[in-house]
Design an enzyme around this catalytic site. Structure first.
Site, PDB file in Angstrom:
ATOM      1  N   PRO A  18       0.611  -1.081   0.222  1.00  0.00           N
ATOM      2  CA  PRO A  18      -0.406  -0.050   0.179  1.00  0.00           C
ATOM      3  C   PRO A  18       0.608   1.414  -0.026  1.00  0.00           C
ATOM      4  O   PRO A  18       0.445   2.292  -1.126  1.00  0.00           O
ATOM      5  CB  PRO A  18      -0.799  -0.670   1.253  1.00  0.00           C
ATOM      6  CG  PRO A  18      -0.382  -1.010   2.110  1.00  0.00           C
ATOM      7  CD  PRO A  18       0.794  -1.877   1.518  1.00  0.00           C
ATOM      8  N   TYR A  19       2.043   1.101   0.068  1.00  0.00           N
ATOM      9  CA  TYR A  19       2.774   2.565   0.760  1.00  0.00           C
ATOM     10  C   TYR A  19       3.095   2.896  -0.794  1.00  0.00           C
ATOM     11  O   TYR A  19       3.803   3.582  -0.848  1.00  0.00           O
ATOM     12  CB  TYR A  19       4.237   2.028   1.207  1.00  0.00           C
ATOM     13  CG  TYR A  19       4.963   3.045   1.506  1.00  0.00           C
ATOM     14  CD1 TYR A  19       5.006   4.391   2.445  1.00  0.00           C
ATOM     15  CD2 TYR A  19       6.578   3.258   1.137  1.00  0.00           C
ATOM     16  CE1 TYR A  19       5.817   5.308   2.553  1.00  0.00           C
ATOM     17  CE2 TYR A  19       7.021   3.558   1.068  1.00  0.00           C
ATOM     18  CZ  TYR A  19       6.644   5.065   1.954  1.00  0.00           C
ATOM     19  OH  TYR A  19       8.231   5.806   1.817  1.00  0.00           O
ATOM     20  N   SER A  20       4.038   1.664  -1.305  1.00  0.00           N
ATOM     21  CA  SER A  20       3.901   1.887  -2.918  1.00  0.00           C
ATOM     22  C   SER A  20       3.629   2.018  -4.264  1.00  0.00           C
ATOM     23  O   SER A  20       3.464   3.254  -4.824  1.00  0.00           O
ATOM     24  CB  SER A  20       4.563   0.492  -3.261  1.00  0.00           C
ATOM     25  OG  SER A  20       5.765   0.356  -3.140  1.00  0.00           O
TER      26      SER A  20
END
Length: 253
Positions: free
Chosen positions: A150-152
């Site tokens: 999700p960060y990416s």
């Protein structure tokens, strides 16, 4: 004169780590600096140490993200430069990320910069004044490791937003750029390594041994680069998303 003499700068996510380094660098270069953070005690201490103005804000709330700009303008009459440095790095893969974790990443890492930029550009265009924005992104925008799904995704979105907004407002003389920073030595990274990777006190030394330059990225170096991008010394550059890292993306062994 400093590179940011007489500029009003807002650093969202400026109470620690890379953000705090940018606060200090901008002050050194002559700026009037406002910064945000969630933890009052941390923000108030940095404000006392530096003379910058602290605004407590939870950037997961879009109204508080845009409100940080409004409060800056209310205090100083304008905003000249915006830095979006807040970041959530909690772990999650494609298979184990919950909707709640996904939404948290989008709120901090993408939605907050969007609405802060919206408010800042609104002020700049209403005054017919130029301005600059720097978004702290991540090399994970290129793909990232499996445990940062999700960060990416959010950081890739921020890279695209940076280019989109830069193109949209180039004729307003508002320059918008981003930095894809790599592995950096911060308080937050120390906490992350200990919480998610069972790291010991020697994790920095172990990490450095596996890196081409023999060390992690340093906050003060990133901060100096951000100040340059905020300043007139970076010339006409806009819409650039710069890989600030020792990994060469696309290179193969």
């Amino acid at each position: 004169m400093g590179l940011l003499e007489d500029k009003v700068v807002l650093v969202n996510g400026g109470s620690q780590g890379v953000g705090a380094g940018i606060v200090r660098a901008a002050l050194r270069e002559g700026a009037t600096v406002v910064f945000t953070g969630r933890r009052a005690e941390v923000g108030e201490k940095l404000a006392a140490d530096t003379g910058a103005r602290f605004v407590r804000a939870d950037l997961a709330d879009a109204a508080q993200a845009s409100g940080s700009v409004v409060r800056t303008v209310d205090a100083y009459g304008r905003i000249d430069c915006l830095v979006n440095a807040a970041g959530l790095t909690s772990r999650g893969s494609l298979l184990d990320t919950t909707p709640e974790l996904f939404d948290a990443h989008m709120a901090i890492n993408l939605r907050a910069p969007f609405f802060a930029m919206q408010a800042a550009v609104t002020d700049m265009t209403s005054r017919g004044a130029p301005g600059t924005v720097v978004n702290i992104i991540s090399n994970c925008a290129h793909g990232g490791p499996p445990h940062l799904a999700p960060y990416s995704a959010a950081k890739a979105g921020l890279a695209g937003l940076t280019r989109n907004a830069a193109h949209a407002h180039r004729w307003d003389r508002i320059r918008i750029n981003g930095l894809n920073i790599g592995w950096t030595d911060t308080e937050g990274e120390d906490a992350t390594q200990r919480a998610f990777h069972d790291a010991g006190d020697d994790w920095r030394e172990k990490a450095a041994a596996g890196l081409p330059m023999g060390r992690l990225g340093q906050v003060d170096e990133i901060a100096d680069f951000v100040v340059l991008l905020l300043s007139d010394r970076s010339g006409v550059v806009t819409g650039s998303v710069i890989d600030w890292d020792q990994t060469v993306f696309g290179g193969l062994d």
